[in-house]
Design a protein around this motif. Structure first.
Motif, PDB file in Angstrom:
ATOM      1  N   GLU A   1     -35.719  92.689  86.544  1.00  0.00           N
ATOM      2  CA  GLU A   1     -34.332  92.409  86.908  1.00  0.00           C
ATOM      3  C   GLU A   1     -34.134  92.683  88.392  1.00  0.00           C
ATOM      4  O   GLU A   1     -34.795  93.546  88.971  1.00  0.00           O
ATOM      5  CB  GLU A   1     -33.359  93.277  86.099  1.00  0.00           C
ATOM      6  N   CYS A   2     -33.220  91.925  88.999  1.00  0.00           N
ATOM      7  CA  CYS A   2     -32.874  92.170  90.396  1.00  0.00           C
ATOM      8  C   CYS A   2     -31.459  91.677  90.647  1.00  0.00           C
ATOM      9  O   CYS A   2     -30.900  90.905  89.861  1.00  0.00           O
ATOM     10  CB  CYS A   2     -33.854  91.475  91.341  1.00  0.00           C
TER      11      CYS A   2
ATOM     12  N   ARG B   1     -34.710  88.124  85.808  1.00  0.00           N
ATOM     13  CA  ARG B   1     -33.260  88.056  85.615  1.00  0.00           C
ATOM     14  C   ARG B   1     -32.596  88.428  86.926  1.00  0.00           C
ATOM     15  O   ARG B   1     -32.946  89.423  87.567  1.00  0.00           O
ATOM     16  CB  ARG B   1     -32.803  89.012  84.521  1.00  0.00           C
ATOM     17  N   ALA B   2     -31.618  87.632  87.343  1.00  0.00           N
ATOM     18  CA  ALA B   2     -30.962  87.871  88.626  1.00  0.00           C
ATOM     19  C   ALA B   2     -29.488  87.522  88.531  1.00  0.00           C
ATOM     20  O   ALA B   2     -29.080  86.656  87.755  1.00  0.00           O
ATOM     21  CB  ALA B   2     -31.628  87.039  89.719  1.00  0.00           C
ATOM     22  N   LYS B   3     -28.699  88.208  89.344  1.00  0.00           N
ATOM     23  CA  LYS B   3     -27.265  87.922  89.396  1.00  0.00           C
ATOM     24  C   LYS B   3     -26.974  86.714  90.286  1.00  0.00           C
ATOM     25  O   LYS B   3     -25.932  86.071  90.149  1.00  0.00           O
ATOM     26  CB  LYS B   3     -26.510  89.152  89.902  1.00  0.00           C
ATOM     27  N   ALA B   4     -27.877  86.446  91.213  1.00  0.00           N
ATOM     28  CA  ALA B   4     -27.770  85.264  92.081  1.00  0.00           C
ATOM     29  C   ALA B   4     -29.174  84.839  92.477  1.00  0.00           C
ATOM     30  O   ALA B   4     -30.100  85.658  92.511  1.00  0.00           O
ATOM     31  CB  ALA B   4     -26.927  85.559  93.321  1.00  0.00           C
ATOM     32  N   VAL B   5     -29.323  83.548  92.777  1.00  0.00           N
ATOM     33  CA  VAL B   5     -30.627  82.989  93.137  1.00  0.00           C
ATOM     34  C   VAL B   5     -30.464  82.123  94.382  1.00  0.00           C
ATOM     35  O   VAL B   5     -29.517  81.330  94.486  1.00  0.00           O
ATOM     36  CB  VAL B   5     -31.208  82.124  91.994  1.00  0.00           C
ATOM     37  N   ILE B   6     -31.388  82.292  95.323  1.00  0.00           N
ATOM     38  CA  ILE B   6     -31.436  81.420  96.504  1.00  0.00           C
ATOM     39  C   ILE B   6     -32.751  80.656  96.467  1.00  0.00           C
ATOM     40  O   ILE B   6     -33.826  81.259  96.406  1.00  0.00           O
ATOM     41  CB  ILE B   6     -31.344  82.209  97.824  1.00  0.00           C
ATOM     42  N   MET B   7     -32.674  79.338  96.529  1.00  0.00           N
ATOM     43  CA  MET B   7     -33.868  78.500  96.545  1.00  0.00           C
ATOM     44  C   MET B   7     -34.173  78.080  97.982  1.00  0.00           C
ATOM     45  O   MET B   7     -33.336  77.494  98.661  1.00  0.00           O
ATOM     46  CB  MET B   7     -33.655  77.256  95.678  1.00  0.00           C
TER      47      MET B   7
ATOM     48  N   VAL C   1     -20.619  90.468  90.229  1.00  0.00           N
ATOM     49  CA  VAL C   1     -20.854  89.969  88.875  1.00  0.00           C
ATOM     50  C   VAL C   1     -21.908  90.824  88.191  1.00  0.00           C
ATOM     51  O   VAL C   1     -22.623  91.610  88.823  1.00  0.00           O
ATOM     52  CB  VAL C   1     -21.308  88.491  88.880  1.00  0.00           C
ATOM     53  N   ASP C   2     -22.028  90.655  86.897  1.00  0.00           N
ATOM     54  CA  ASP C   2     -23.085  91.296  86.121  1.00  0.00           C
ATOM     55  C   ASP C   2     -24.101  90.228  85.723  1.00  0.00           C
ATOM     56  O   ASP C   2     -23.907  89.032  85.975  1.00  0.00           O
ATOM     57  CB  ASP C   2     -22.493  91.975  84.882  1.00  0.00           C
ATOM     58  N   PHE C   3     -25.183  90.631  85.103  1.00  0.00           N
ATOM     59  CA  PHE C   3     -26.169  89.665  84.635  1.00  0.00           C
ATOM     60  C   PHE C   3     -25.530  88.754  83.588  1.00  0.00           C
ATOM     61  O   PHE C   3     -24.773  89.211  82.731  1.00  0.00           O
ATOM     62  CB  PHE C   3     -27.370  90.377  84.016  1.00  0.00           C
ATOM     63  N   ASP C   4     -25.839  87.462  83.707  1.00  0.00           N
ATOM     64  CA  ASP C   4     -25.347  86.503  82.719  1.00  0.00           C
ATOM     65  C   ASP C   4     -26.394  86.365  81.612  1.00  0.00           C
ATOM     66  O   ASP C   4     -27.602  86.328  81.882  1.00  0.00           O
ATOM     67  CB  ASP C   4     -25.106  85.143  83.392  1.00  0.00           C
TER      68      ASP C   4
END
Length: 576
Positions: free
Chosen positions: A12-13, A191-197, A410-413
């Protein structure tokens, strides 16, 4: 060869950044700098120390907006005109406002930029109107300097993990990604709260004239996974009909680098030693003029430096042969060409997707947000046009700072656990066949079809035929492609992305029934541009399991473009 090992780990991150080239490290670094308590993971399928399009360095910045030389307003106007008016200016303007501070920060990292006798940045003119090119005397140190900052910021780096699919939460937000180890085949769920591609261009789309799969203009490890993953996650992609096509050194497939040669007096010429175009800045119309000259009977086309003083030509040669592509020097040495003595033959590159050199990418706003909440994109795979390396740094920084704020709120979705099992089945299917077609043969067939049918000029009948041929290849890929080890497993996943990109290129091109961006989208069936109907983005997305396109109006300009300015790039041909 590597042995495949079964396994599935989960971590998780707060923020997951995918891609360790240019934009990704800056995004991860800025995120950690803004929130030192956040857990940031940088995922890279190779090794961050030498990955991405700048793995060997870069010889200069193509689009540096330096106070005293240019303004953000001037730059925004230039890019809007160069991109044929299809430009949401907010993202370009935000880049132009922020890139100077990024240059200063890179300078502090130890990356040196050329300065004049007064200690000011020595900016050169190549663009049609403005002055934006800034040489980098020690450009080969870029990746080393960047890696040092990542270590100091204590960014968690996961090398040799290739992301294959994004995870989407039950609320519709980005929830992380699934990755496979490129040495063992083991799986990792992040698992991430946000992702940057930040996964770069689709550089292995067309086939180089040499026929070598990895002899591409763009970094060949950038095979379009970002485009494919964004598509399957439901994000919208913009202007995929605006192909990247560049001038290159014939048979070498490296850039001709008029950017470097131009300020010293070099230029593009035909076989009669005539300069035929005023400005060597890459735009679709510039490439159209290049193509026209090749077909006119005055070709081939050359990079002309042999009219310069030998010391000047040798200096240009030293810059080009020692930084970005050192193999270029060996190529010319073995061919027996010397810049001070002969003109250097040029040609046209294969097609690809790359916002850095054209405008095709995942659709983002000025904060690098995609149409999927919690999912960001930056660098060559995001839709900010004519982005280049400095754009990747700048927009990566913007993405990192905005995404870490988002993650803090936010929290993990939750996501469907079944998605992991389905992705494992898809990825590992080639390893479960004892006989079949290796990935390189599937890839060669896809890219040969791209050259045969999708290379401009675009013909409707050829595009429709290509779609049916690609469907046949997809069936072969899904039922017969085999992988004997972890390396071939990685290649098989790259092939799947290449095929997705080829399909999207055809679909978007057929949707835009006009010609625009010069050679980039030249439809022989629809030779005229039409601002009344097509001054818009074409957005492609996945709807009900299939591709769909829609128009999206270009946002109102922040910087107005006068009527007598908007066709400036169509007035560059030098007449007798």
């Amino acid at each position: 060869m590597d042995d495949l090992r079964a396994g599935l780990n989960e971590v998780e991150c707060d923020l997951l950044v995918i891609g360790g080239g240019t934009a990704g490290p800056m995004a991860a670094y800025r995120a950690r700098k803004k929130n030192p308590d956040a857990k940031v993971i940088l995922l890279e399928k190779a090794n961050v120390k030498r990955s991405g399009a700048i793995s060997m360095g870069m010889d200069g910045l193509n689009n540096a907006v330096i106070p005293g030389h240019s303004t953000p307003e001037q730059y925004t106007k230039e890019i809007t005109i160069a991109n044929d008016g299809i430009c949401d200016q907010a993202a370009v303007y935000k880049y132009a406002q922020n890139c100077y501070s990024i240059i200063e920060e890179l300078d502090q990292f130890g990356i040196r930029f050329q300065k004049d006798e007064n200690g000011e940045y020595d900016v050169k003119k190549v663009h049609h109107m403005g002055t934006y090119v800034l040489p980098m005397p020690n450009g080969d140190t870029v990746k080393k300097a960047l890696y040092r900052q990542l270590r100091r910021a204590r960014v968690l780096i996961s090398n040799r993990y290739m992301a294959t699919r994004l995870l989407t939460g039950k609320s519709g937000r980005a929830a992380g990604a699934i990755a496979v180890n490129t040495r063992t085949g083991e799986f990792l769920v992040i698992r991430a709260k946000a992702v940057i591609m930040c996964m770069g261009a689709a550089g292995r789309l067309g086939l180089p004239t040499s026929g070598y799969l990895f002899g591409t203009y763009e970094n060949p490890t950038n095979s379009g996974e970002g485009y494919s993953m964004a598509y399957h996650a439901g994000a919208k992609l913009a202007n995929l009909e605006c192909f990247q096509i560049n001038p290159l050194i014939k048979d070498y497939n490296g850039p001709a680098c008029a950017y470097v040669a131009g300020p010293f007096g070099g230029y593009t010429a035909n076989s009669k030693n005539e300069r035929f175009i005023e400005c060597d800045y890459w735009s679709g119309q510039m490439m159209q003029e290049f193509h026209n000259e090749l077909q006119s009977g005055k070709g081939p086309v050359f990079l002309k430096l042999n009219h310069l003083h030998k010391d000047t030509a040798d200096h240009i040669e030293h810059i080009l042969h020692t930084v970005e592509r050192p193999s270029r020097g060996r190529f010319h040495e073995q061919r027996g060409t010397k810049y001070s003595e002969q003109m250097i033959e040029m040609h046209i590159s294969e097609i690809g997707f790359c916002s850095g050199h054209s405008a095709s990418g995942v659709y983002v706003d000025e904060f690098a947000r995609t149409t999927v909440p919690g999912l960001y994109a930056a660098g060559d795979m995001a839709s900010v046009p004519h982005n280049y390396m400095l754009g990747a740094f700048t927009n990566g920084a913007i993405a990192g700072e905005h995404a870490i704020d988002f993650a803090g709120d936010v929290d993990f979705d939750e996501f469907d656990d079944a998605a992991i099992g389905l992705e494992q089945e898809r990825v590992l299917a080639p390893t479960r066949r004892e006989d079949g077609i290796p990935p390189n043969q599937i890839e060669y067939k896809i890219r040969r079809l791209v050259n045969d049918y999708l290379q401009p000029p675009k013909v409707t009948a050829k595009y429709e035929l290509c779609q049916s041929r690609l469907a046949e290849v997809r069936n072969d890929m899904e039922t017969q492609m085999m992988a004997r080890d972890a390396h071939e497993l990685m290649r098989s996943m790259e092939v799947a992305s290449i095929l997705d990109c080829a399909d999207m290129a055809a679909f978007a091109s057929l949707y835009r029934t006009e010609s625009r961006w010069g050679l980039y989208h030249w439809r022989s069936d629809y030779p005229d541009s039409n601002d009344a109907d097509w001054k818009c983005h074409v957005l492609l997305s996945k709807q009900d399991g299939a591709m769909a396109c829609e128009k999206k109006d270009v946002q109102p300009y922040i910087i107005p473009i006068a009527e007598d300015e908007k066709d400036a790039y169509y007035k560059q041909r030098i007449t007798a």
